[in-house]
Design a protein around this motif. Sequence first.
Motif, mmCIF file in Angstrom:
data_model
loop_
_atom_site.group_PDB
_atom_site.id
_atom_site.type_symbol
_atom_site.label_atom_id
_atom_site.label_comp_id
_atom_site.label_asym_id
_atom_site.label_seq_id
_atom_site.Cartn_x
_atom_site.Cartn_y
_atom_site.Cartn_z
ATOM 1 N N TRP A 115 0.902 -1.100 0.094
ATOM 2 C CA TRP A 115 0.013 -0.021 -0.174
ATOM 3 C C TRP A 115 0.945 1.224 -0.021
ATOM 4 C CZ3 TRP A 115 -4.378 0.707 -1.898
ATOM 5 C CH2 TRP A 115 -5.382 -0.732 -1.873
ATOM 6 N N LEU A 116 2.052 1.125 0.651
ATOM 7 C CA LEU A 116 2.829 2.295 0.629
ATOM 8 C C LEU A 116 3.330 2.457 -0.817
ATOM 9 C CD1 LEU A 116 4.960 2.131 3.906
ATOM 10 C CD2 LEU A 116 3.376 3.808 3.231
ATOM 11 N N MET A 117 3.770 1.319 -1.440
ATOM 12 C CA MET A 117 4.491 1.810 -2.940
ATOM 13 C C MET A 117 3.209 2.339 -3.672
ATOM 14 S SD MET A 117 7.362 0.954 -2.603
ATOM 15 C CE MET A 117 7.912 1.206 -4.155
ATOM 16 N N ILE A 118 2.003 1.842 -3.608
ATOM 17 C CA ILE A 118 0.767 2.095 -4.247
ATOM 18 C C ILE A 118 0.766 3.779 -4.167
ATOM 19 C CG2 ILE A 118 -1.465 1.987 -4.651
ATOM 20 C CD1 ILE A 118 -1.169 -0.945 -4.393
ATOM 21 N N GLY A 119 0.815 4.085 -2.860
ATOM 22 C CA GLY A 119 0.591 5.463 -2.549
ATOM 23 C C GLY A 119 1.831 6.494 -2.800
ATOM 24 N N ILE A 120 3.073 5.892 -3.025
ATOM 25 C CA ILE A 120 3.899 6.547 -3.524
ATOM 26 C C ILE A 120 3.862 6.884 -5.098
ATOM 27 C CG2 ILE A 120 6.520 6.540 -4.335
ATOM 28 C CD1 ILE A 120 6.647 5.349 -1.064
ATOM 29 N N ALA A 121 3.441 5.873 -5.756
ATOM 30 C CA ALA A 121 3.377 5.922 -7.254
ATOM 31 C C ALA A 121 2.163 6.780 -7.377
ATOM 32 C CB ALA A 121 2.948 4.354 -7.961
ATOM 33 N N THR A 122 0.896 6.655 -6.836
ATOM 34 C CA THR A 122 -0.100 7.488 -7.031
ATOM 35 C C THR A 122 0.332 9.176 -6.819
ATOM 36 O OG1 THR A 122 -1.448 6.034 -6.112
ATOM 37 C CG2 THR A 122 -2.254 8.128 -6.081
ATOM 38 N N SER A 123 1.253 9.433 -5.700
ATOM 39 C CA SER A 123 1.573 10.690 -5.419
ATOM 40 C C SER A 123 2.494 11.206 -6.558
ATOM 41 C CB SER A 123 2.462 10.439 -4.132
ATOM 42 O OG SER A 123 2.996 11.806 -4.020
ATOM 43 N N ILE A 124 3.267 10.169 -7.242
ATOM 44 C CA ILE A 124 4.075 10.660 -8.309
ATOM 45 C C ILE A 124 3.352 11.141 -9.648
ATOM 46 C CG2 ILE A 124 5.856 9.955 -10.099
ATOM 47 C CD1 ILE A 124 7.138 8.457 -7.806
ATOM 48 N N ILE A 125 2.267 10.254 -9.792
ATOM 49 C CA ILE A 125 1.292 10.612 -10.872
ATOM 50 C C ILE A 125 0.324 11.713 -10.599
ATOM 51 C CG2 ILE A 125 -0.789 9.700 -11.975
ATOM 52 C CD1 ILE A 125 0.293 6.814 -11.637
ATOM 53 N N LEU A 126 -0.038 12.038 -9.438
ATOM 54 C CA LEU A 126 -0.749 13.197 -9.115
ATOM 55 C C LEU A 126 0.201 14.453 -9.180
ATOM 56 C CD1 LEU A 126 -2.910 11.948 -6.141
ATOM 57 C CD2 LEU A 126 -3.700 12.441 -8.578
ATOM 58 N N ASN A 127 1.318 14.245 -8.827
ATOM 59 C CA ASN A 127 2.269 15.467 -9.037
ATOM 60 C C ASN A 127 2.665 15.728 -10.376
ATOM 61 O OD1 ASN A 127 3.566 16.920 -6.943
ATOM 62 N ND2 ASN A 127 4.465 15.186 -6.166
ATOM 63 N N TYR A 128 2.694 14.943 -11.358
ATOM 64 C CA TYR A 128 2.933 14.978 -12.607
ATOM 65 C C TYR A 128 1.647 15.739 -13.062
ATOM 66 C CZ TYR A 128 3.138 14.525 -17.505
ATOM 67 O OH TYR A 128 3.062 14.539 -18.888
ATOM 68 N N LEU A 129 0.394 15.314 -12.697
ATOM 69 C CA LEU A 129 -0.797 16.057 -13.127
ATOM 70 C C LEU A 129 -0.846 17.455 -12.587
ATOM 71 C CD1 LEU A 129 -3.396 13.021 -12.929
ATOM 72 C CD2 LEU A 129 -2.209 13.947 -15.122
ATOM 73 N N ALA A 130 -0.434 17.654 -11.601
ATOM 74 C CA ALA A 130 -0.356 19.022 -11.047
ATOM 75 C C ALA A 130 0.163 19.717 -11.706
ATOM 76 C CB ALA A 130 -0.332 18.985 -9.432
ATOM 77 N N PHE A 131 1.726 19.453 -12.062
ATOM 78 C CA PHE A 131 2.428 20.226 -12.811
ATOM 79 C C PHE A 131 1.701 20.522 -14.299
ATOM 80 C CE2 PHE A 131 6.125 19.149 -10.105
ATOM 81 C CZ PHE A 131 6.608 20.410 -9.786
#
Length: 139
Positions: free
Chosen positions: A81-97
């Motif tokens: 779940w931590l790895m899924i959360g980290i990957a999701t955070s990276i994707i959301l950061n990209y979308l935010a940029f």
Amino acid sequence: MMNIGKKLISYRQHNRLSQEELALKMHVSRQTISNWETGRTYPDIQSLLLLAELYHVTVDDLVKEDVKKMEDKLTQLKIRWLMIGIATSIILNYLAFASIRWIPIGIACMLVGTFTTIGVIMIYFYVKLTRSLQLRTFK
């Protein structure tokens, strides 16, 4: 099958009891004993106490290895779940940029900051968890 099933079979056979005889002593059905021994179900705490008393062992003797397996499964689930959360955070950061083109820059910056903070917190817990497990990578 969990180790407790094998242990229950061993203790029952060592005490020369059939499943039916044990079921009578435990006030459960023979099917319940069979389910415990095959790992389909797990004895409740009262049954574990009665089994330990009947076999003259401790509850710890019955369940110790199973508890370790359960802890390992829980740890694996946390890591997943931590790895899924980290990957999701990276994707959301990209979308935010990427959203800077469509939404005001102030809101986009807040989104980047929020997703970065969430990602850093998850990475912290991931590192803390892997250190507690003393996981090492090969060099």
